[in-house]
Design a protein around this motif. Sequence first.
Motif, short mmCIF file in Angstrom:
data_model
loop_
_atom_site.label_atom_id
_atom_site.label_comp_id
_atom_site.label_asym_id
_atom_site.label_seq_id
_atom_site.Cartn_x
_atom_site.Cartn_y
_atom_site.Cartn_z
N ILE A 157 0.83 -1.20 0.00
CA ILE A 157 0.00 0.00 0.00
C ILE A 157 0.87 1.26 0.00
O ILE A 157 0.60 2.22 -0.73
CB ILE A 157 -0.96 -0.01 1.20
CG1 ILE A 157 -2.03 -1.09 0.99
CG2 ILE A 157 -1.62 1.34 1.41
CD1 ILE A 157 -2.90 -1.35 2.20
N LEU B 1 0.86 4.13 -2.93
CA LEU B 1 0.63 5.55 -2.66
C LEU B 1 1.80 6.40 -3.12
O LEU B 1 1.61 7.46 -3.73
CB LEU B 1 0.37 5.77 -1.17
CG LEU B 1 -0.97 5.24 -0.65
CD1 LEU B 1 -1.04 5.37 0.86
CD2 LEU B 1 -2.12 5.98 -1.29
N ARG C 237 -5.46 2.41 -3.29
CA ARG C 237 -5.10 1.98 -1.94
C ARG C 237 -6.21 1.12 -1.34
O ARG C 237 -5.94 0.08 -0.73
CB ARG C 237 -4.85 3.20 -1.04
CG ARG C 237 -4.43 2.81 0.35
CD ARG C 237 -4.98 3.79 1.37
NE ARG C 237 -4.48 3.55 2.70
CZ ARG C 237 -4.93 2.61 3.52
NH1 ARG C 237 -5.88 1.81 3.14
NH2 ARG C 237 -4.43 2.46 4.73
#
Length: 133
Positions: free
Chosen positions: A20, A24, A96
């Motif tokens: 994640i 990002l 995400r």
Amino acid sequence: MVYRQKNMSKFKDKDIQLLIGQVLRAGTVLSVSIVFLGGIFYLYRHGHALASYKPFIGVPDFVQHSPGIFYSAFSLKGQAIIQLGIILLIATPIMRVICSAIGFVLEKDYLYTCISILVLCIIFISMISGHAG
């Protein structure tokens, strides 16, 4: 709890968090780079123009719809490239949530999988209907 930790698969919570974080970071860096590149193209073509504030000229038609944005971005129009970068920046947190849902499925945590899918449904329904909040 000890029994569950021994029988967990190779995919762990830390792996999800790393994935994640990478999504990002990559989405943010890529979108900022695209916006910066679009700004360079825009200033190269329109940097010498004087702004006129008397007539209101709205956003051009080619940046109001997805096909126009993609076609114009590949034609190297600065406004379309900037718009594409902003769309990518908006899509980054959505990715995400998608990665979180996939991670929860792999961990077999079905409560959080359902919550993530519910959040995705709310986001997509809001996008389609045009209503915010």
